[in-house]
Design a protein around this motif. Structure first.
Motif, PDB file in Angstrom:
ATOM      1  N   ILE A 197       0.846  -1.212   0.000  1.00 21.88           N
ATOM      2  CA  ILE A 197       0.000   0.000   0.000  1.00 21.88           C
ATOM      3  C   ILE A 197       0.867   1.243   0.000  1.00 21.88           C
ATOM      4  CG2 ILE A 197      -1.589   1.363   1.421  1.00 21.88           C
ATOM      5  CD1 ILE A 197      -2.854  -1.372   2.279  1.00 21.88           C
ATOM      6  N   LEU A 198       1.875   1.284   0.866  1.00 23.51           N
ATOM      7  CA  LEU A 198       2.738   2.458   0.956  1.00 23.51           C
ATOM      8  C   LEU A 198       3.550   2.673  -0.320  1.00 23.51           C
ATOM      9  CD1 LEU A 198       3.892   2.109   4.658  1.00 23.51           C
ATOM     10  CD2 LEU A 198       2.310   3.821   3.717  1.00 23.51           C
ATOM     11  N   THR A 199       4.008   1.596  -0.929  1.00 28.89           N
ATOM     12  CA  THR A 199       4.742   1.714  -2.190  1.00 28.89           C
ATOM     13  C   THR A 199       3.853   2.338  -3.260  1.00 28.89           C
ATOM     14  OG1 THR A 199       6.176  -0.164  -1.664  1.00 28.89           O
ATOM     15  CG2 THR A 199       5.953   0.421  -3.995  1.00 28.89           C
ATOM     16  N   ILE A 200       2.628   1.875  -3.335  1.00 23.55           N
ATOM     17  CA  ILE A 200       1.681   2.423  -4.317  1.00 23.55           C
ATOM     18  C   ILE A 200       1.415   3.895  -4.028  1.00 23.55           C
ATOM     19  CG2 ILE A 200      -0.741   2.327  -5.056  1.00 23.55           C
ATOM     20  CD1 ILE A 200      -0.497  -0.775  -4.671  1.00 23.55           C
ATOM     21  N   LEU A 201       1.136   4.238  -2.779  1.00 19.56           N
ATOM     22  CA  LEU A 201       0.837   5.626  -2.427  1.00 19.56           C
ATOM     23  C   LEU A 201       2.029   6.550  -2.648  1.00 19.56           C
ATOM     24  CD1 LEU A 201      -1.348   5.182   0.771  1.00 19.56           C
ATOM     25  CD2 LEU A 201      -2.088   6.027  -1.473  1.00 19.56           C
ATOM     26  N   GLN A 202       3.249   6.051  -2.428  1.00 24.43           N
ATOM     27  CA  GLN A 202       4.429   6.885  -2.665  1.00 24.43           C
ATOM     28  C   GLN A 202       4.596   7.217  -4.144  1.00 24.43           C
ATOM     29  OE1 GLN A 202       8.025   6.582   0.183  1.00 24.43           O
ATOM     30  NE2 GLN A 202       7.475   4.472  -0.286  1.00 24.43           N
ATOM     31  N   ASN A 203       4.079   6.352  -5.006  1.00 23.05           N
ATOM     32  CA  ASN A 203       4.179   6.593  -6.444  1.00 23.05           C
ATOM     33  C   ASN A 203       2.990   7.352  -7.004  1.00 23.05           C
ATOM     34  OD1 ASN A 203       6.721   5.373  -7.210  1.00 23.05           O
ATOM     35  ND2 ASN A 203       5.805   3.486  -6.476  1.00 23.05           N
ATOM     36  N   ASP A 204       1.805   7.172  -6.404  1.00 24.60           N
ATOM     37  CA  ASP A 204       0.604   7.868  -6.890  1.00 24.60           C
ATOM     38  C   ASP A 204      -0.450   7.899  -5.794  1.00 24.60           C
ATOM     39  OD1 ASP A 204      -1.531   8.978  -8.221  1.00 24.60           O
ATOM     40  OD2 ASP A 204      -1.530   7.527  -9.866  1.00 24.60           O
ATOM     41  N   ALA A 205      -0.488   9.000  -5.054  1.00 26.69           N
ATOM     42  CA  ALA A 205      -1.431   9.141  -3.944  1.00 26.69           C
ATOM     43  C   ALA A 205      -2.826   9.514  -4.413  1.00 26.69           C
ATOM     44  CB  ALA A 205      -0.922  10.187  -2.949  1.00 26.69           C
ATOM     45  N   THR A 206      -3.018   9.658  -5.727  1.00 23.31           N
ATOM     46  CA  THR A 206      -4.345  10.015  -6.241  1.00 23.31           C
ATOM     47  C   THR A 206      -5.212   8.804  -6.530  1.00 23.31           C
ATOM     48  OG1 THR A 206      -3.676  10.036  -8.586  1.00 23.31           O
ATOM     49  CG2 THR A 206      -3.397  12.098  -7.324  1.00 23.31           C
ATOM     50  N   LEU A 207      -4.637   7.615  -6.431  1.00 23.09           N
ATOM     51  CA  LEU A 207      -5.413   6.408  -6.722  1.00 23.09           C
ATOM     52  C   LEU A 207      -6.540   6.239  -5.707  1.00 23.09           C
ATOM     53  CD1 LEU A 207      -2.552   3.875  -7.542  1.00 23.09           C
ATOM     54  CD2 LEU A 207      -4.105   4.980  -9.167  1.00 23.09           C
TER      55      LEU A 207
ATOM     56  N   PHE B 156      26.414  24.637  -6.891  1.00 24.39           N
ATOM     57  CA  PHE B 156      25.323  24.601  -7.856  1.00 24.39           C
ATOM     58  C   PHE B 156      25.260  23.231  -8.506  1.00 24.39           C
ATOM     59  CE2 PHE B 156      26.444  28.943  -7.182  1.00 24.39           C
ATOM     60  CZ  PHE B 156      25.235  29.601  -7.184  1.00 24.39           C
ATOM     61  N   ALA B 157      24.068  22.632  -8.492  1.00 19.18           N
ATOM     62  CA  ALA B 157      23.886  21.314  -9.102  1.00 19.18           C
ATOM     63  C   ALA B 157      23.979  21.457 -10.617  1.00 19.18           C
ATOM     64  CB  ALA B 157      22.536  20.724  -8.703  1.00 19.18           C
ATOM     65  N   MET B 158      24.800  20.641 -11.227  1.00 22.37           N
ATOM     66  CA  MET B 158      24.958  20.658 -12.675  1.00 22.37           C
ATOM     67  C   MET B 158      23.915  19.769 -13.351  1.00 22.37           C
ATOM     68  SD  MET B 158      27.455  22.729 -12.983  1.00 22.37           S
ATOM     69  CE  MET B 158      27.957  22.526 -14.660  1.00 22.37           C
ATOM     70  N   GLN B 159      23.573  18.657 -12.681  1.00 23.18           N
ATOM     71  CA  GLN B 159      22.610  17.704 -13.241  1.00 23.18           C
ATOM     72  C   GLN B 159      21.957  16.954 -12.101  1.00 23.18           C
ATOM     73  OE1 GLN B 159      24.482  14.491 -15.392  1.00 23.18           O
ATOM     74  NE2 GLN B 159      22.571  13.809 -16.318  1.00 23.18           N
ATOM     75  N   GLU B 160      20.648  16.803 -12.174  1.00 22.73           N
ATOM     76  CA  GLU B 160      19.944  15.972 -11.199  1.00 22.73           C
ATOM     77  C   GLU B 160      19.972  14.537 -11.711  1.00 22.73           C
ATOM     78  OE1 GLU B 160      16.098  17.068  -9.094  1.00 22.73           O
ATOM     79  OE2 GLU B 160      15.418  15.618 -10.612  1.00 22.73           O
ATOM     80  N   ILE B 161      20.593  13.662 -10.953  1.00 24.54           N
ATOM     81  CA  ILE B 161      20.717  12.267 -11.368  1.00 24.54           C
ATOM     82  C   ILE B 161      19.632  11.419 -10.717  1.00 24.54           C
ATOM     83  CG2 ILE B 161      22.233  10.241 -11.310  1.00 24.54           C
ATOM     84  CD1 ILE B 161      24.586  12.278 -11.522  1.00 24.54           C
ATOM     85  N   LYS B 162      19.332  11.688  -9.460  1.00 24.66           N
ATOM     86  CA  LYS B 162      18.253  10.984  -8.776  1.00 24.66           C
ATOM     87  C   LYS B 162      17.581  11.932  -7.806  1.00 24.66           C
ATOM     88  CE  LYS B 162      16.952   7.126  -5.841  1.00 24.66           C
ATOM     89  NZ  LYS B 162      17.366   5.954  -5.085  1.00 24.66           N
ATOM     90  N   SER B 163      16.274  11.934  -7.830  1.00 25.89           N
ATOM     91  CA  SER B 163      15.489  12.708  -6.873  1.00 25.89           C
ATOM     92  C   SER B 163      14.209  11.943  -6.635  1.00 25.89           C
ATOM     93  CB  SER B 163      15.182  14.100  -7.422  1.00 25.89           C
ATOM     94  OG  SER B 163      14.353  14.796  -6.519  1.00 25.89           O
ATOM     95  N   THR B 164      13.958  11.597  -5.409  1.00 30.94           N
ATOM     96  CA  THR B 164      12.742  10.844  -5.089  1.00 30.94           C
ATOM     97  C   THR B 164      12.234  11.248  -3.713  1.00 30.94           C
ATOM     98  OG1 THR B 164      11.771   8.632  -4.874  1.00 30.94           O
ATOM     99  CG2 THR B 164      14.047   8.883  -4.122  1.00 30.94           C
ATOM    100  N   THR B 165      10.963  11.107  -3.521  1.00 34.87           N
ATOM    101  CA  THR B 165      10.399  11.267  -2.191  1.00 34.87           C
ATOM    102  C   THR B 165      10.037   9.906  -1.601  1.00 34.87           C
ATOM    103  OG1 THR B 165       8.163  11.505  -3.085  1.00 34.87           O
ATOM    104  CG2 THR B 165       9.447  13.533  -2.750  1.00 34.87           C
ATOM    105  N   ALA B 166      10.178   8.851  -2.398  1.00 30.12           N
ATOM    106  CA  ALA B 166       9.831   7.497  -1.958  1.00 30.12           C
ATOM    107  C   ALA B 166      10.879   6.965  -0.989  1.00 30.12           C
ATOM    108  CB  ALA B 166       9.681   6.571  -3.156  1.00 30.12           C
ATOM    109  N   LEU B 167      10.425   6.496   0.170  1.00 26.11           N
ATOM    110  CA  LEU B 167      11.324   5.911   1.164  1.00 26.11           C
ATOM    111  C   LEU B 167      11.443   4.416   0.929  1.00 26.11           C
ATOM    112  CD1 LEU B 167      10.041   7.735   4.364  1.00 26.11           C
ATOM    113  CD2 LEU B 167      12.047   8.276   2.973  1.00 26.11           C
TER     114      LEU B 167
END
Length: 156
Positions: free
Chosen positions: A13-23, A141-152
Motif C-alpha cells: 500500500i505504501l509503495t503504491i501511495l508513494q508513487n501515486d497518492a491520487t489512486l 550549484f547542481a549541474m545535473q539531477e541524477i536521482k530525486s525521489t520522495t519514496a522511502l
C-alpha cells in the motif's frame, strides 16, 4: 519514538501511495489483493499512526521556471538554542529553501535551495545572510539531477 511494524500488505500500500497518492481505495485494494474495506482501514491506521505524514502533489521545478538547484553549506560560531531558534525561524520563512538540515561534522547546516537563475539565487543568498550571524556560507550549484525521489525504502 518506536518504529511502526509493517506487514507485506502495508508495504505494498505504501509503495503504491508513494508513487501515486491520487489512486482510489478500490484501485489500491485491487493492486494489493485486498477488498476495499480492509484496505481503507489499513490506510486510515497508517495515517493515524503517523506512518503516512501527508499527501502532496510533486511539482516539476523546470516547468515552473526554477532552473537552479543550490546546496548551501553553512558554518556558524554560534551554537546557543536562542541562535538556532532565530536561524531556523528565519530560514523557514524563505520559501526557496526546500530542505534544511542541522549536521554533524565540519558543516553546521545544509540547505537545498531552488531558484530561477543565478541572480535569483543571489537575492535568496542575501536574504539568508541577514537571518542570523554566520561564519561561512558556501554554495554549490547542481549541474545535473541524477536521482530525486520522495519514496522511502520500505524493505521486505
Amino acid at each position: 519514538m518506536q518504529n511502526f511494524v509493517l506487514d507485506a500488505f502495508d508495504r505494498k500500500i505504501l509503495t503504491i501511495l508513494q508513487n501515486d497518492a491520487t489512486l482510489s481505495v478500490s484501485e489500491i485494494a485491487e493492486r494489493v489483493g485486498l477488498s476495499q474495506t480492509p484496505c481503507w482501514k489499513r490506510i486510515k491506521r497508517l495515517e493515524q499512526e503517523g506512518v503516512i505524514d501527508r499527501r502532496v502533489a510533486i511539482l516539476n521545478p523546470e516547468r515552473l521556471g526554477l532552473h537552479v538547484t543550490v546546496i548551501v553549506a553553512v558554518r556558524t560560531s554560534h551554537h546557543s538554542d536562542e541562535w538556532l531558534q532565530t536561524f531556523a525561524d528565519g530560514v523557514s520563512q524563505i520559501p526557496e529553501v526546500v530542505e534544511f538540515y542541522r549536521m554533524s561534522g565540519d558543516v553546521d547546516y545544509l540547505l537545498k535551495v531552488v531558484a530561477r537563475d543565478i541572480a535569483d539565487y543571489d537575492r535568496i543568498y542575501r536574504k539568508l545572510t541577514k537571518v542570523a550571524p554566520l561564519h561561512d556560507v558556501s554554495s554549490s550549484f547542481a549541474m545535473q539531477e541524477i536521482k530525486s525521489t520522495t519514496a522511502l525504502p520500505l524493505g521486505s
